[in-house]
Design an enzyme around this catalytic site. Sequence first.
Site, PDB file in Angstrom:
ATOM      1  N   LYS A 203       0.863  -1.193   0.000  1.00  0.00           N
ATOM      2  CA  LYS A 203       0.000   0.000   0.000  1.00  0.00           C
ATOM      3  C   LYS A 203       0.896   1.238   0.000  1.00  0.00           C
ATOM      4  O   LYS A 203       1.762   1.389   0.867  1.00  0.00           O
ATOM      5  CB  LYS A 203      -0.874   0.018   1.258  1.00  0.00           C
TER       6      LYS A 203
HETATM    7  O1  G3P Z   1      -7.629   1.015   5.608  1.00  0.00           O
HETATM    8  C1  G3P Z   1      -7.680   2.366   5.954  1.00  0.00           C
HETATM    9  C2  G3P Z   1      -8.438   2.543   7.187  1.00  0.00           C
HETATM   10  O2  G3P Z   1      -7.860   1.758   8.195  1.00  0.00           O
HETATM   11  C3  G3P Z   1      -8.621   3.922   7.674  1.00  0.00           C
HETATM   12  O3  G3P Z   1      -9.723   3.838   8.484  1.00  0.00           O
HETATM   13  O4  G3P Z   1     -11.218   4.426  10.291  1.00  0.00           O
HETATM   14  O5  G3P Z   1      -8.818   5.196  10.341  1.00  0.00           O
HETATM   15  O6  G3P Z   1     -10.447   6.198   8.743  1.00  0.00           O
HETATM   16  P1  G3P Z   1     -10.070   4.977   9.528  1.00  0.00           P
END
Ligand code: G3P
Length: 218
Positions: free
Chosen positions: A83
Amino acid sequence: MKLYLDTGDTGAVREAMALGVIDGVTTNPSLVASTDDSYRTVIANLADLVDGPLFVQVLADDVEGMVEEAHGYQQWADDIVVKIPATREGFEALGRLRETGVRAGTTVLFSVEQAVLAAKNDATFVAPYVGRLDDAGSDGVGTVKRIQTIYDTYGFETEVLAASIRNTTQAVALYEAGVDAVTMSPSVLDDHIPHPGTDEGVAGFEADWGDRGSPLTE
Ligand code: G3P
């Protein structure tokens, strides 16, 4: 449609794999940092449990560093997809990795424009951040739909992997839109299961059956 679990927690992966519905695991530096183990240990432990790709994010913010980390991750486990954030350096690193056959895609992605550059660079996937787009007053699901439409129109093979999913309402909207893949936290996955009607129905069957015992031995 692919369903990935977004976590660094091996216990959560074990539970989710037991459900039989998980196609792979995505992680990020924040999720790994929430454990007490090294990056390499977390990835190796996750890889032992996952049947499918494991998405591992680079930490470097310069091209050489991203490329070096991406190659290093390939030594940690089989089936690693790298990634790379949607920065200028990230797009350059993506092009460099494509030439060496490393599977890599674009994450921390917030716009259709970024998604077009990623696809032009043969990204394996793009990960639009649905929840964070909504947090910022934008339309996360709408952005994913626009990306998916453009990819379908041009025949790009880059997988649209919707990320930063906060609830099942967002997840269901993405399923309805026919998105290629969704990654979600263990809690959002768990929230797919319970329904009061199911609880009520099961309780009713048990009450009607009474004390007759196992159907195999009564
Ligand atoms: O995969 C990306 C994700 O983990 C981000 O999620 O909830 O931190 O916005 P969040």
